[in-house]
Write a protein that holds these residues in place. Sequence first.
Motif, PDB file in Angstrom:
ATOM      1  N   SER A 163       0.824  -1.208   0.000  1.00  0.00           N
ATOM      2  CA  SER A 163       0.000   0.000   0.000  1.00  0.00           C
ATOM      3  C   SER A 163       0.855   1.253   0.000  1.00  0.00           C
ATOM      4  O   SER A 163       1.881   1.337   0.697  1.00  0.00           O
ATOM      5  N   ASN A 164       0.415   2.256  -0.769  1.00  0.00           N
ATOM      6  CA  ASN A 164       1.132   3.527  -0.931  1.00  0.00           C
ATOM      7  C   ASN A 164       0.215   4.670  -0.512  1.00  0.00           C
ATOM      8  O   ASN A 164      -0.760   4.979  -1.191  1.00  0.00           O
ATOM      9  N   PRO A 165       0.506   5.355   0.623  1.00  0.00           N
ATOM     10  CA  PRO A 165      -0.346   6.453   1.086  1.00  0.00           C
ATOM     11  C   PRO A 165      -0.042   7.791   0.408  1.00  0.00           C
ATOM     12  O   PRO A 165      -0.736   8.784   0.677  1.00  0.00           O
ATOM     13  N   ASN A 166       0.957   7.818  -0.456  1.00  0.00           N
ATOM     14  CA  ASN A 166       1.383   9.071  -1.076  1.00  0.00           C
ATOM     15  C   ASN A 166       0.579   9.374  -2.343  1.00  0.00           C
ATOM     16  O   ASN A 166       0.022   8.484  -2.984  1.00  0.00           O
ATOM     17  N   THR A 167       0.574  10.641  -2.716  1.00  0.00           N
ATOM     18  CA  THR A 167      -0.134  11.063  -3.936  1.00  0.00           C
ATOM     19  C   THR A 167       0.733  10.877  -5.176  1.00  0.00           C
ATOM     20  O   THR A 167       0.300  11.224  -6.281  1.00  0.00           O
ATOM     21  N   ALA A 168       1.920  10.344  -4.995  1.00  0.00           N
ATOM     22  CA  ALA A 168       2.797  10.034  -6.127  1.00  0.00           C
ATOM     23  C   ALA A 168       3.159   8.552  -6.090  1.00  0.00           C
ATOM     24  O   ALA A 168       3.218   7.928  -5.015  1.00  0.00           O
ATOM     25  N   GLN A 169       3.396   7.972  -7.246  1.00  0.00           N
ATOM     26  CA  GLN A 169       3.777   6.564  -7.348  1.00  0.00           C
ATOM     27  C   GLN A 169       5.096   6.301  -6.634  1.00  0.00           C
ATOM     28  O   GLN A 169       5.999   7.142  -6.640  1.00  0.00           O
ATOM     29  N   LEU A 170       5.190   5.127  -6.004  1.00  0.00           N
ATOM     30  CA  LEU A 170       6.453   4.660  -5.442  1.00  0.00           C
ATOM     31  C   LEU A 170       7.011   3.573  -6.350  1.00  0.00           C
ATOM     32  O   LEU A 170       6.263   2.758  -6.901  1.00  0.00           O
ATOM     33  N   THR A 171       8.330   3.549  -6.501  1.00  0.00           N
ATOM     34  CA  THR A 171       8.958   2.582  -7.409  1.00  0.00           C
ATOM     35  C   THR A 171       9.981   1.729  -6.657  1.00  0.00           C
ATOM     36  O   THR A 171      10.366   2.029  -5.531  1.00  0.00           O
ATOM     37  N   GLY A 172      10.412   0.651  -7.331  1.00  0.00           N
ATOM     38  CA  GLY A 172      11.457  -0.201  -6.778  1.00  0.00           C
ATOM     39  C   GLY A 172      11.033  -0.963  -5.534  1.00  0.00           C
ATOM     40  O   GLY A 172      11.880  -1.326  -4.704  1.00  0.00           O
ATOM     41  N   ALA A 173       9.758  -1.225  -5.391  1.00  0.00           N
ATOM     42  CA  ALA A 173       9.269  -1.925  -4.185  1.00  0.00           C
ATOM     43  C   ALA A 173       9.741  -3.374  -4.169  1.00  0.00           C
ATOM     44  O   ALA A 173       9.690  -4.077  -5.184  1.00  0.00           O
ATOM     45  N   LYS A 174      10.208  -3.798  -2.994  1.00  0.00           N
ATOM     46  CA  LYS A 174      10.661  -5.182  -2.846  1.00  0.00           C
ATOM     47  C   LYS A 174      10.576  -5.620  -1.391  1.00  0.00           C
ATOM     48  O   LYS A 174      10.544  -4.795  -0.480  1.00  0.00           O
TER      49      LYS A 174
END
Length: 303
Positions: A36-47
């Motif tokens: 889950s991402n609470p930010n208004t921008a995309q998060l990348t490189g999740a692992k």
Amino acid sequence: MAFSGCGVPTQPTLTKSFAPNPIAVNGTSTLTFTLSNPNTAQLTGAKFTDTLPAGMQVAATPSASTTCTGSPTWAPAAGSTAVNFGQTTGANIPASGSCTASVNVTATTAGPHTNVSGFISTTEGGTNSGSGGSATASLTAIVAPSIAKAFGTNPILVNGTSLLTFTITNPNASDTLSGIAFADTYPGGLVNVSPLSPPVANTCGGSVTATAGGNSISLSGGSLAGGASCTVSVTVTAAAVNVYANTSGAVSATTAGTGSTASASLTVNAPDPAISVLKRVGTSATGPWFDFLSVAPTTPLYY
């Protein structure tokens, strides 16, 4: 004029679940991770990584899939005891949203299997080693019930009766079994008494079917608390001399699957009407007693 840099993003969170839960030992459950991402921008490189607990492994057919974009690395191998998501190519987590990664797992031992993952990390937020950064869930594996049987009076005479009792046991200490069922068709010549007196007894719940004069009994829809036992009993009879060897069908329960069968034999003997009489004589009502006794005339005798 004032300039300000980019803010530090809020770190993503990781949760997990098993479905279905519980399962039978060696059954299959789908392990699903939610990023889950609470930010208004995309998060990348999740692992993240996840070492499975003892007694749990990736199923023979992993069926791994993900809804995360970015073509993340996600290929758990059958039989593996650890899964790695995004280690070579990380995933994208959508802004103000979430995505999932799932894989089929199996439990090879009974009981609860508590699973705590490693921490999730992203390019923008780094590793979330705080609250919500790792995921915890437990998968319970249960084993099928067992069944035993016994004839109460054994042997009996022709047309005599014996109480046939089935005992079902739930070997799972903390898990209730439902949908318990079994059926038993007797060998030829062995039947339920007619009328059914005493009536069929059942402490397992559900429904018992046993017809007066019939050659079978069955249970369906039973329920049994963890670690408990229950019984089903019916009175049977036979009109012919024989040794009636009887093996029931397997007992089963919803989710837990199929358990053991039960075997027992009832011996039916012919009546033996032979009667013998022993007559002895003595001079006292309390003995001693003799086969022959010489006495004077008018001596009181006792037989």
